[in-house]
Design a protein around this motif. Structure first.
Motif, PDB file in Angstrom:
ATOM      1  N   ALA A 204       1.096  -0.897   0.314  1.00  0.00           N
ATOM      2  CA  ALA A 204      -0.201  -0.226   0.078  1.00  0.00           C
ATOM      3  C   ALA A 204       1.293   1.624  -0.295  1.00  0.00           C
ATOM      4  CB  ALA A 204      -1.130  -0.417   1.123  1.00  0.00           C
ATOM      5  N   ILE A 217      -3.292   0.354  -4.171  1.00  0.00           N
ATOM      6  CA  ILE A 217      -2.681  -1.121  -3.447  1.00  0.00           C
ATOM      7  C   ILE A 217      -2.524  -2.291  -4.366  1.00  0.00           C
ATOM      8  CG2 ILE A 217      -3.696  -3.074  -2.445  1.00  0.00           C
ATOM      9  CD1 ILE A 217      -3.665  -1.110  -0.214  1.00  0.00           C
ATOM     10  N   LEU A 247     -11.565  -1.044   0.340  1.00  0.00           N
ATOM     11  CA  LEU A 247     -11.219  -0.891  -1.028  1.00  0.00           C
ATOM     12  C   LEU A 247     -12.838  -1.390  -1.480  1.00  0.00           C
ATOM     13  CD1 LEU A 247      -8.032  -2.107  -2.798  1.00  0.00           C
ATOM     14  CD2 LEU A 247     -10.809  -2.660  -3.787  1.00  0.00           C
ATOM     15  N   ASN A 257     -12.538   0.028  -9.584  1.00  0.00           N
ATOM     16  CA  ASN A 257     -11.611   0.705  -8.922  1.00  0.00           C
ATOM     17  C   ASN A 257     -10.515  -1.093 -10.090  1.00  0.00           C
ATOM     18  OD1 ASN A 257      -9.549   0.714  -7.571  1.00  0.00           O
ATOM     19  ND2 ASN A 257     -10.822   0.365  -5.601  1.00  0.00           N
ATOM     20  N   MET A 259      -9.315  -3.737  -9.789  1.00  0.00           N
ATOM     21  CA  MET A 259      -9.433  -5.148  -9.080  1.00  0.00           C
ATOM     22  C   MET A 259      -9.468  -6.168  -9.535  1.00  0.00           C
ATOM     23  SD  MET A 259     -12.222  -6.209  -5.391  1.00  0.00           S
ATOM     24  CE  MET A 259     -11.780  -8.207  -5.481  1.00  0.00           C
ATOM     25  N   PHE A 280      -4.462  -6.480  -7.367  1.00  0.00           N
ATOM     26  CA  PHE A 280      -4.670  -5.335  -7.258  1.00  0.00           C
ATOM     27  C   PHE A 280      -3.766  -4.922  -8.065  1.00  0.00           C
ATOM     28  CE2 PHE A 280      -6.814  -6.783  -3.226  1.00  0.00           C
ATOM     29  CZ  PHE A 280      -8.045  -6.981  -3.922  1.00  0.00           C
ATOM     30  N   ALA A 283      -4.896  -0.478  -7.190  1.00  0.00           N
ATOM     31  CA  ALA A 283      -6.240  -0.268  -6.839  1.00  0.00           C
ATOM     32  C   ALA A 283      -6.172   0.975  -5.071  1.00  0.00           C
ATOM     33  CB  ALA A 283      -7.389  -1.582  -6.289  1.00  0.00           C
ATOM     34  N   ALA A 285      -7.847   2.265  -2.311  1.00  0.00           N
ATOM     35  CA  ALA A 285      -8.065   1.952  -0.772  1.00  0.00           C
ATOM     36  C   ALA A 285      -7.678   3.401   0.090  1.00  0.00           C
ATOM     37  CB  ALA A 285      -7.449   0.490  -0.916  1.00  0.00           C
TER      38      ALA A 285
END
Ligand SMILES: Cc1cc2nc3c(=O)[nH]c(=O)nc-3n(C[C@H](O)[C@H](O)[C@H](O)COP(=O)(O)OP(=O)(O)OC[C@H]3O[C@@H](n4cnc5c(N)ncnc54)[C@H](O)[C@@H]3O)c2cc1C
Length: 583
Positions: A204, A217, A247, A257, A259, A280, A283, A285
């Motif tokens: 992250a 992420i 997320l 997003n 993902m 991810f 992404a 979050a």
């Protein structure tokens, strides 16, 4: 004149001695459940429970359950023009089942309900509705469990809690804020390991200058169930250590997003539900809880789902014993109803005792969760020790129970149409997820080591049944000695005795770890016996104590295999509680 062969249903024989389908009954017609729910403060919800029970036992619902499992979800990675969409398509019956669960508030609704007993009412309803179909319980449980963790981020909770608790099922990938109701999932497990989540490699990185604390992420998750949920709690390595993030699948502006769903798992059971491998790729979050405290934050979600694992396993046992008792009451062998043969009576009564003990304990734990959520520290302490013990033992007993219940239907029990193979395939799962058997048993040790109040709360709970049954008293004393031994071991190691120099000196040591499953079983059985002695009819309580505590353990442990009850058990009385009259 003779009938032409084509007009006769069976040219060679009449169909005899086959059992009519078990449908059109009230699943909530369950004396142990109703009594426990009333004791734990949820009797105000009885009529809704019966309404849901009748729906769960209806032939139409059984058909939805069959269809949702025979047409498992399909991953649609791209649209017709080649754009990545990462959607999962479900059979309409899945939506009927999940929609019913949400409309009845089996997901996060009790968090918005101030009435004492709201979590118990929800637990009882979850137990009843799970007997219709277990797979869709996964997103229901995760949505229930996300709230306590999400509250560590008050601004996110303010935004999303009203939508998570709303009794509105609103499927489809759209910006969460514009939906009538939301579902949540959790993504912790990675390829290299799920138990040891601290070994996670997903990263992250803070978005520079973002006032809301947004992070990007990047990484993978090896199991991510219910991937069509709107929000996920995700663990990732942030600059300050492993942290928890919220997320969303769709970003506020409406774009997806980053993902990506790589594959869906081809699972033993739980086939109606989708479990994805997810990646991810930067992404977005937002942090939940303090940086570097990801595990303590998400563990609140894990703990609430563990309660549902116990409820789900208890529900499966009830479904199994009701089906077995019903079948045995309607089928004859050697000139008598199966249920009237002494050995079948022993098997069914044993299954019923196991089921009743599981139900009674599960609802007691739901009561503890309800009171803990309202600030009762003693109940929170009891839950901290009793929940991992029960999660370990009850969920471990479920597959054995399902196998035995299945066999009561003979060959028919091995055939899909009976519904028993699905029950059997679903049964090991509650033990695997949210901390597999060993991990949960080790968590029990952690609770006892870190929270002296937990053992005290357990002792206080058992003391309520003291003096009622000498076999139970003896078992409680034995348990007390096990707990005291553990406390001494911990103190010795902390004060520098054997192993004290190890970096894990606060851990009670390999001998205690080795025996952790035994302790989990011991705690659960004594607790179940204490509850039954206090609250169940004498026939049930006495038989449970006699078979589980009152004799030297049968090979492999108490009650294994089922159907090895001691002499003198009032089989008929026990079975009355599992026998159903279809309406
Ligand atoms: C159908 C399904 C759906 C799932 N959905 C999700 C989801 O939505 N989100 C999510 O994050 N995860 C999900 N999981 C993953 C699940 O939580 C993990 O599988 C579980 O936590 C175990 O992790 P693992 O598979 O990596 O096993 P491992 O961690 O490799 O463990 C393997 C075995 O070793 C044992 N073990 C581990 N450590 C110890 C120890 N110290 N001492 C003794 N024994 C030990 C475990 O008990 C287990 O039996 C799902 C799993 C399944 C099957």
């Amino acid at each position: 004149m003779t009938t032409p062969p084509a007009a006769r249903p069976h040219a060679t024989h009449q169909v005899l001695n086959q059992v009519p389908p078990l449908a059109g009954y009230d699943v909530a017609d369950d004396p142990a459940l109703l009594a426990a729910a009333a004791r734990e403060g949820a009797d105000w919800d009885d009529s809704r429970l019966h309404e849901l029970g009748r729906l769960a036992g209806a032939a139409g619902t059984q058909e939805h359950a069959r269809l949702a499992n025979e047409h498992p979800p399909v991953l649609r990675s791209h649209d017709s023009r080649g754009n990545r969409i990462d959607e999962v398509e479900f059979h309409p019956s899945w939506h009927v089942l999940l929609g019913t669960a949400v409309r009845h508030g089996l997901h996060a609704a009790p968090w918005a309900d101030a009435r004492p007993g709201a979590h118990v009412a929800r637990a009882a309803a979850f137990y009843v509705w799970s007997q219709a179909e277990a797979g869709h319980g996964c997103p229901v449980s995760m949505t229930y469990a996300v709230i306590p963790a999400l509250r560590h981020a008050p601004e996110l909770a303010r935004q999303f809690e009203p939508l998570l608790t709303a009794a509105a099922y609103d499927p489809g990938l759209r910006p969460p804020a514009g939906k009538a109701g939301l579902l949540a999932g959790m993504a912790m497990t990675e390829k290299q390991g799920g138990s040891d989540v601290r070994a996670g490699t997903t990263r992250a990185e803070p978005v520079p200058g973002d006032a809301g604390g947004a992070h990007l992420i990047t990484g993978h998750k090896w199991f991510c169930s219910a991937p069509m949920s709107d929000l996920f709690l995700v663990l990732a390595q942030a600059p300050d250590g492993l942290s928890c993030f919220l997320l969303p699948r769709v970003l506020p502006g409406g774009s997806r997003n980053a993902m990506r769903l790589q594959r869906l798992k081809d699972k033993l059971g739980n086939r109606s539900n989708a479990s994805a491998e997810a990646e991810f790729d930067g992404a977005l979050a937002w942090p939940v809880g303090p940086a570097g405290r990801g595990v303590p934050t998400i563990i609140e979600m894990v703990s609430a789902t563990r309660l549902d694992c116990v409820l789900g396993s208890a529900a499966g046992m009830r479904r199994g014993v009701v089906a077995a008792a019903y079948y045995s009451a309607h089928r004859q062998a050697f000139g008598k109803d199966l249920i009237a043969w002494p050995l079948m009576g022993s098997v069914l009564a044993d299954l019923s005792l196991e089921s009743e003990a599981a139900t009674t304990l599960a609802i007691r734990l739901a009561g503890a969760a309800d009171r803990a959520a309202r600030g009762d520290a003693a109940e929170a302490a009891l839950l901290r020790v009793a929940l991992p013990a029960a999660k370990h033992w009850v969920c471990k007993r479920a597959p054995l129970h399902a196998a035995e219940a299945l066999e009561c239907l003979g060959g028919n029990g091995y055939v899909e149409e009976s519904g028993m193979p699905r029950l059997y395939r679903d049964s090991p799962l509650n033990s695997i997820w949210e901390g597999s058997g060993n991990v949960t048993a080790l968590d029990l040790l952690r609770a006892l080591r870190r929270q002296p109040a937990a053992a005290e709360a357990l002792t206080a709970e058992l003391a309520l049944a003291a003096g009622a049954d000498r076999r139970l008293d003896a078992a409680a004393r034995q348990l007390g000695a096990s707990l005291a031994g553990l406390a001494d071991l911990g103190a010795e190691r902390r004060s520098g005795g054997s192993g004290g120099s190890s970096p894990r000196a606060d851990i009670v040591g390999p001998d205690a770890e080795y025996a952790a499953r035994r302790l989990a079983g011991q705690i659960t059985l004594v607790l179940q016996a204490a509850l039954l002695v206090r609250h169940a009819p004498a026939a049930v309580a006495d038989s449970f104590v006699a078979s589980r505590l009152g004799r030297p353990a049968a090979p492999g442990g108490p009650g294994v295999p089922f159907g090895t009850l001691p002499d003198g058990i009032p089989v008929g009385e026990i079975l009355d509680r599992a026998r159903l009259v279809p309406r």
